[in-house]
Design a protein around this motif. Structure first.
Motif, short mmCIF file in Angstrom:
data_model
loop_
_atom_site.label_atom_id
_atom_site.label_comp_id
_atom_site.label_asym_id
_atom_site.label_seq_id
_atom_site.Cartn_x
_atom_site.Cartn_y
_atom_site.Cartn_z
N SER A 177 24.91 60.63 95.74
CA SER A 177 26.31 61.07 95.54
C SER A 177 26.42 62.59 95.55
O SER A 177 27.03 63.20 94.65
N LEU A 178 25.83 63.18 96.55
CA LEU A 178 25.77 64.64 96.61
C LEU A 178 27.15 65.24 96.77
O LEU A 178 28.04 64.67 97.43
N LYS A 179 27.32 66.42 96.15
CA LYS A 179 28.57 67.15 96.19
C LYS A 179 28.33 68.53 96.81
O LYS A 179 27.19 69.01 96.82
N ALA A 180 29.39 69.14 97.27
CA ALA A 180 29.27 70.47 97.86
C ALA A 180 28.63 71.45 96.88
O ALA A 180 27.86 72.33 97.27
N GLU A 181 28.93 71.29 95.60
CA GLU A 181 28.39 72.21 94.59
C GLU A 181 26.90 72.00 94.32
O GLU A 181 26.29 72.76 93.57
N ASP A 182 26.30 71.00 94.94
CA ASP A 182 24.85 70.82 94.84
C ASP A 182 24.11 71.69 95.87
O ASP A 182 22.87 71.74 95.86
N THR A 183 24.85 72.33 96.75
CA THR A 183 24.24 73.19 97.76
C THR A 183 23.48 74.34 97.10
O THR A 183 24.03 75.07 96.28
N ALA A 184 22.20 74.45 97.44
CA ALA A 184 21.34 75.47 96.82
C ALA A 184 19.95 75.38 97.44
O ALA A 184 19.64 74.42 98.16
N VAL A 185 19.13 76.36 97.11
CA VAL A 185 17.69 76.24 97.36
C VAL A 185 17.09 75.56 96.14
O VAL A 185 17.33 75.99 95.00
N TYR A 186 16.34 74.50 96.37
CA TYR A 186 15.74 73.73 95.29
C TYR A 186 14.25 74.09 95.17
O TYR A 186 13.53 74.08 96.18
N TYR A 187 13.85 74.39 93.95
CA TYR A 187 12.48 74.81 93.66
C TYR A 187 11.78 73.80 92.76
O TYR A 187 12.35 73.34 91.77
N CYS A 188 10.55 73.53 93.09
CA CYS A 188 9.68 72.72 92.25
C CYS A 188 8.88 73.68 91.37
O CYS A 188 8.51 74.78 91.80
N ALA A 189 8.60 73.26 90.13
CA ALA A 189 7.86 74.11 89.21
C ALA A 189 6.90 73.26 88.37
O ALA A 189 7.21 72.11 88.06
N ALA A 190 5.79 73.86 88.01
CA ALA A 190 4.79 73.19 87.19
C ALA A 190 4.61 73.94 85.87
O ALA A 190 4.56 75.17 85.84
N ARG A 191 4.53 73.17 84.82
CA ARG A 191 4.34 73.72 83.48
C ARG A 191 2.97 73.28 83.00
O ARG A 191 2.67 72.08 83.01
N THR A 192 2.15 74.23 82.55
CA THR A 192 0.79 73.89 82.13
C THR A 192 0.76 73.34 80.71
O THR A 192 -0.08 73.71 79.88
#
Length: 124
Positions: free
Chosen positions: A85-100
């Motif tokens: 159900s994606l919306k226009a406001e979901d437009t972005a660069v998406y980053y994955c991150a790891a927490r130790t």
């Protein structure tokens, strides 16, 4: 050291779906919490979702609850973000991150490693 590589971004119409993947290097992936963040042009990088080391606990931003699902496959060293159900406001660069650490967190400074990002564009 942990290297993270995102994939699965692209252009989709509003109401559509995408699944992002994040492949991690390193034998300790299964001990780490993982998160997804996003950054739209001119905006701060914001929290989207996070998952603890086992996959048994998840966190979501209010803006994506009920639409996005984070999951992980420790055997494949991969974390996923299913976006519906994606919306226009979901437009972005998406980053994955790891927490130790094993517990999921929602703050940027809790995460130690970051991927390069994948672009998601939702057309209205």
């Amino acid at each position: 050291q942990v290297q993270l590589v995102e994939s699965g971004g692209g252009l989709v119409q509003a109401g559509g779906s995408l699944r992002l993947s994040c492949a991690a290097s390193g034998r300790t992936f299964g001990w780490y919490a993982m998160g997804w963040f996003r950054q739209a042009p001119g905006q701060e990088r914001e929290f989207v979702a996070a998952i603890n080391w086992s996959g048994g606990s998840t966190l979501y931003a209010d803006s994506v609850k009920g639409r996005f699902t984070i999951s992980r496959d420790n055997a494949k060293n991969t974390v996923y973000l299913q976006m519906n159900s994606l919306k226009a406001e979901d437009t972005a660069v998406y980053y994955c991150a790891a927490r130790t650490r094993p517990q999921a967190g929602s703050e940027r400074d809790e995460y130690d490693y970051w991927g390069q990002g994948t672009q998601v564009t939702v057309s209205s």
